[in-house]
Scaffold this active site. Structure first.
Site, short mmCIF file in Angstrom:
data_model
loop_
_atom_site.label_atom_id
_atom_site.label_comp_id
_atom_site.label_asym_id
_atom_site.label_seq_id
_atom_site.Cartn_x
_atom_site.Cartn_y
_atom_site.Cartn_z
N THR A 146 47.29 -29.90 44.36
CA THR A 146 46.85 -29.92 42.96
C THR A 146 47.04 -28.55 42.32
OG1 THR A 146 45.05 -31.19 43.92
CG2 THR A 146 45.02 -30.93 41.58
N HIS A 154 38.05 -31.16 34.55
CA HIS A 154 39.52 -31.20 34.49
C HIS A 154 40.03 -32.39 33.69
CE1 HIS A 154 39.56 -28.77 38.53
NE2 HIS A 154 38.95 -28.14 37.55
N GLU A 173 35.14 -30.43 39.08
CA GLU A 173 36.31 -31.28 38.87
C GLU A 173 36.19 -32.11 37.60
OE1 GLU A 173 39.14 -31.66 40.42
OE2 GLU A 173 38.88 -30.50 42.24
N GLU A 194 43.94 -30.26 47.66
CA GLU A 194 43.58 -29.20 46.71
C GLU A 194 44.74 -28.24 46.51
OE1 GLU A 194 41.07 -29.06 44.77
OE2 GLU A 194 39.55 -30.33 45.66
N TRP A 237 33.96 -22.05 32.86
CA TRP A 237 34.58 -22.46 31.60
C TRP A 237 34.19 -23.91 31.32
CZ3 TRP A 237 37.78 -26.70 31.87
CH2 TRP A 237 38.36 -27.00 33.10
N HIS A 261 38.93 -24.35 45.23
CA HIS A 261 38.54 -25.50 46.06
C HIS A 261 39.35 -25.52 47.36
CE1 HIS A 261 37.30 -27.66 42.10
NE2 HIS A 261 36.44 -26.74 42.47
N ASP A 268 40.91 -23.32 39.44
CA ASP A 268 39.80 -24.05 40.07
C ASP A 268 40.27 -24.69 41.38
OD1 ASP A 268 37.95 -23.57 38.10
OD2 ASP A 268 37.65 -25.68 37.55
N GLU A 269 41.44 -25.32 41.31
CA GLU A 269 41.95 -26.02 42.50
C GLU A 269 42.18 -25.03 43.64
OE1 GLU A 269 41.47 -28.92 41.93
OE2 GLU A 269 42.43 -29.75 40.16
N GLU A 329 42.60 -37.17 37.78
CA GLU A 329 41.35 -36.39 37.67
C GLU A 329 40.20 -37.28 37.19
OE1 GLU A 329 40.79 -33.26 38.44
OE2 GLU A 329 42.73 -32.25 38.45
FE FE2 Z 1 40.17 -29.67 43.08
FE FE2 Z 2 40.97 -31.26 39.68
#
Ligand code: FE2
Ligand code: FE2
Length: 390
Positions: free
Chosen positions: A228, A174, A171, A225, A90, A261, A257-258, A133
């Site tokens: 987050t 974000h 990242e 992570e 995205w 990760h 996403d986090e 971020e």
């Molecule tokens: Fe992350």
């Molecule tokens: Fe992030």
């Protein structure tokens, strides 16, 4: 990696949990910054800049280097596969009004209509998340300062360097997305926010000396992570509650996403537990004994010397990130890595194992007190929202 593990909530805790910010700062190794004037030795920008630290490249023994070397093929097929190809990723524009479309102004007005009744305290937290971020260059630099993740040429093809660059690239979206959404909302003072970001990147960060080896840094980042993931997930839930589905979708997408990760860093740590359990459990205990220091804890807006604490307190108060979350993350990681079942440890290793396994329970005992304290903190004026108090 944005997060705000809450200091304030834990300020009353003994060494089993988090040291207060200032105590933690006293551990710093030395002072360096181009932000200092060479003639007067005073900071040119942030009072916090003087507390920034040199990130020392900690030397690993040849055996430890060998462990990471032996993991390279495994990392190629188990970690790099967790990066999403750019064409399948995205992008911020997917969630934002299209400036080239005829309906741009209407879309912006709709966005502003959606956000107009969201409370100020939510915006303070979203801004703090976004600024954290936005300080991404600092985190990539710090990761590159370790022997294993070191990217010598800037385009090394080791799996560790490839991962770090790919992770940073993911990242980067974000902060970009949150920044644009906040800008279009018209609810926050962008100039004050931008100043804070500039101060923060200028000040750098300090993950603490205990997070400076690749092993410790991997454990630290696993924690970060997950934290987050939890905090962006909670801002998503709150956005939904306040009726802004688009913002909920944004925060939820970032949270996803986090989570991916987190999977990568926890997998690397899991492998380290397999190959070198003694060293890894001792690194885990060391990190938890000192505390998990926050990547954005040197946050400063040019006025509020305790800006990070104030932001973290609001985050705790509205339930985005609390003392309870901290304990639950620890518990989750201990379970995920089967820490209780580690065998073949040295005496020191067993001691570290006992410490880590008992910590979540000890934190639970003081959790309620920490949460109550956070609720009772007085309201504070934030320049990010034109000086209004939350
Ligand atoms: Fe992350
Ligand atoms: Fe992030």
């Amino acid at each position: 990696m944005a997060m705000m593990l809450n200091y304030l909530a834990f300020q009353s805790l003994p060494s089993v949990a988090l040291l207060p910010t200032r105590a933690q700062r006293s551990l710093k190794l030395s002072v360096t910054s181009s932000l200092y004037s060479s003639s007067k030795g005073k900071p040119l920008s942030s009072g916090r800049a003087k507390e920034a630290n040199i990130n020392v490249v900690h030397r690993m023994s040849p055996e430890k280097v060998e462990i990471f070397k032996s993991m390279e093929d495994w990392a190629r097929s188990n970690i790099l596969t967790l990066l999403k190809p750019v064409e399948k990723s995205w992008q911020p524009q997917d969630f934002l009004p299209n400036p080239a479309s005829d309906g741009f102004i209407e879309q912006v007005n709709e966005l502003r209509e959606r956000t107009k009744d969201i409370p100020d305290d939510y915006f303070v937290v979203l801004v703090g998340d976004m600024i954290t971020e936005e300080a991404l260059p600092t985190y990539q630099a710090l990761i590159n300062s370790t022997e294993t993740f070191y990217d010598e040429t800037g385009s090394d093809n080791t799996p560790w360097a490839t991962w770090t660059r790919g992770w940073s690239a993911e990242e980067n979206r974000h902060g970009d997305l949150l920044n644009k959404y906040l800008y279009l909302s018209g609810r926050v003072d962008m100039k004050q926010i931008e100043k804070t970001t500039q101060y923060l990147i200028g000040s750098g960060t300090d993950f603490g000396p205990r997070a400076s080896t690749p092993c410790a840094l991997t454990i630290y980042t696993s924690f970060q992570e997950r934290a987050t993931f939890v905090s962006h997930g909670n801002t998503a839930k709150l956005a939904m509650k306040y009726g802004d589905e688009k913002l909920a979708q944004i925060c939820g997408t970032i949270a996803a996403d986090e989570k991916r990760h987190e999977t990568a860093y926890t997998k690397i740590t899991g492998k380290l537990f397999e190959l070198d359990p003694n060293e890894t459990i001792m690194a885990f205990a060391k990190i938890m004994r000192s505390k998990i220091s926050m990547p954005a804890h040197l946050m400063y807006d040019g006025h509020d010397e305790n800006l990070f604490d104030h932001f973290a307190n609001v985050a705790s108060r509205i339930g985005v990130y609390t003392a309870r979350d901290y304990g639950e993350i620890l518990e989750h990681l201990v379970g995920l890595w089967n820490v209780e079942k580690l065998t073949g440890l040295s005496g020191e290793g067993r001691e570290a194992q006992d410490y880590v396994c008992g910590l979540a329970q000890r934190l639970k005992k003081v959790e309620e007190r920490a949460l109550t304290r956070a609720m009772k903190e007085p309201t504070v004026s934030f320049r990010w929202i034109y000086g209004r108090e939350v």
